[in-house]
Design a protein around this motif. Structure first.
Motif, short mmCIF file in Angstrom:
data_model
loop_
_atom_site.label_atom_id
_atom_site.label_comp_id
_atom_site.label_asym_id
_atom_site.label_seq_id
_atom_site.Cartn_x
_atom_site.Cartn_y
_atom_site.Cartn_z
N ILE A 1 -6.91 -0.12 -5.53
CA ILE A 1 -5.99 0.84 -6.11
C ILE A 1 -6.72 2.13 -6.42
O ILE A 1 -7.96 2.17 -6.46
N GLU A 2 -5.93 3.18 -6.63
CA GLU A 2 -6.47 4.48 -7.02
C GLU A 2 -5.67 4.97 -8.21
O GLU A 2 -4.44 4.88 -8.22
N ARG B 1 -1.82 3.76 -7.76
CA ARG B 1 -1.27 3.58 -6.42
C ARG B 1 -2.11 2.57 -5.65
O ARG B 1 -3.34 2.59 -5.70
N ALA C 1 -9.83 -0.81 -9.23
CA ALA C 1 -10.15 0.49 -8.63
C ALA C 1 -11.56 0.48 -8.05
O ALA C 1 -11.82 1.07 -7.00
N GLU D 1 -8.94 0.95 3.12
CA GLU D 1 -9.74 1.43 1.99
C GLU D 1 -10.36 0.27 1.19
O GLU D 1 -11.29 0.48 0.42
N TRP D 2 -9.83 -0.92 1.35
CA TRP D 2 -10.28 -2.03 0.51
C TRP D 2 -11.74 -2.38 0.78
O TRP D 2 -12.22 -2.30 1.92
N PRO E 1 0.83 -1.21 0.00
CA PRO E 1 0.00 0.00 0.00
C PRO E 1 0.86 1.27 0.00
O PRO E 1 1.87 1.34 0.70
N GLY E 2 0.44 2.22 -0.82
CA GLY E 2 1.17 3.47 -0.93
C GLY E 2 2.15 3.50 -2.08
O GLY E 2 2.60 4.57 -2.50
N LEU F 1 -3.93 1.22 -2.56
CA LEU F 1 -4.55 1.89 -1.42
C LEU F 1 -4.28 1.15 -0.11
O LEU F 1 -4.01 -0.06 -0.12
N ARG G 1 -11.62 -0.80 -4.69
CA ARG G 1 -10.86 0.08 -3.80
C ARG G 1 -9.52 -0.51 -3.39
O ARG G 1 -9.00 -0.19 -2.31
#
Length: 242
Positions: free
Chosen positions: A65-66, A74, A60, A80-81, A31-32, A76, A63
């Motif tokens: 990735i963004e 990116r 996406a 956020e998942w 993540p990140g 997440l 949730r």
């Protein structure tokens, strides 16, 4: 090790999303951090840019990735998942059968399945109760006939879903459907290591008997005992979460 049933994937983009999703939930993509650029993913999977874009769009939506024009794609944070998404659940179980996800699953089940059993005993229709009875006897027959693990686990899964559906609580039914993949894997693991089938049958029978007798409190208590026993049987089969 339990053989997990992979999700059916009918398109190349779904297959790519499946593979990347497992890599994300297993921690390969932290993540990140950013996913490899589009051209690298195309080369890795031997597919077109359109296929990669469709796979990224799917991830996406879950949730995981963004996508941003400035920073790219990116991964997440875990918070956020969409953890109730059936694919995300299946990918987590496929990546590693760790004690954290097992605890999470049973904590969630203990929050709503005993109450669903209470409501099933109180509000279930004759047809609802007949389905619960059907899946119970199917489970007993599967044990008696020593049917394959998959058949036994499907009967157990059918029993739990029948109880949830008999609650007539729309949110419970939705959650039950959402976590079906997790329940199926859990059930298969339990059946593979069912050292005491008679005890498992007795625990299910206590739930069935209380529901059919229209005793809500007893039904809730019986389901709590069933889930607690299942959790205690399953935890030794897991690995420590990283």
């Amino acid at each position: 090790m339990l053989e997990r049933e992979l999700l059916p994937v009918g398109t190349m983009s779904a297959q790519v999303a499946n593979h990347i999703g497992v890599r994300i939930v297993s921690g390969e993509f932290v993540p990140g951090t950013a996913l490899p650029i589009e051209s690298e993913l195309c080369q890795t999977y031997g597919v077109s840019r359109t296929t990669i874009r469709e796979a990224v769009k799917s991830l996406a939506g879950k949730r995981l990735i963004e996508v941003s024009p400035k920073i790219g794609t990116r991964v997440l944070p875990f918070a956020e998942w969409n953890l109730l998404d059936r694919d995300v659940l299946a990918w987590r179980l496929q990546a590693q059968f760790d004690n954290k996800i097992v605890e999470d699953i049973f904590e969630m089940r203990l929050c709503f399945e005993p109450r669903a059993s209470f409501l099933a005993a109180r509000d279930g229709t004759a047809d609802d109760l007949a389905k619960i009875e059907h899946y119970f006897h199917e489970l007993v027959a599967a044990y008696d006939q020593k049917l394959p693990i998959k058949a036994t686990s499907e009967s157990a899964l059918g029993f739990h879903l029948a109880v949830i559906n008999a609650s007539h609580n729309g949110l419970f039914v939705t959650i039950g459907s959402a976590v079906k993949s997790a329940l199926r894997v859990s059930s298969e693991m339990l059946q593979q290591h069912a050292a005491q089938p008679n005890e498992d049958i007795a625990l299910h029978d206590a739930v069935r008997t209380a529901i059919l007798a229209r005793r809500p409190k007893e039904a809730a208590d019986a389901m709590t005992r069933l889930l607690a026993a299942s959790r205690e049987r399953m935890l030794p089969l897991t690995v420590d979460a990283a």
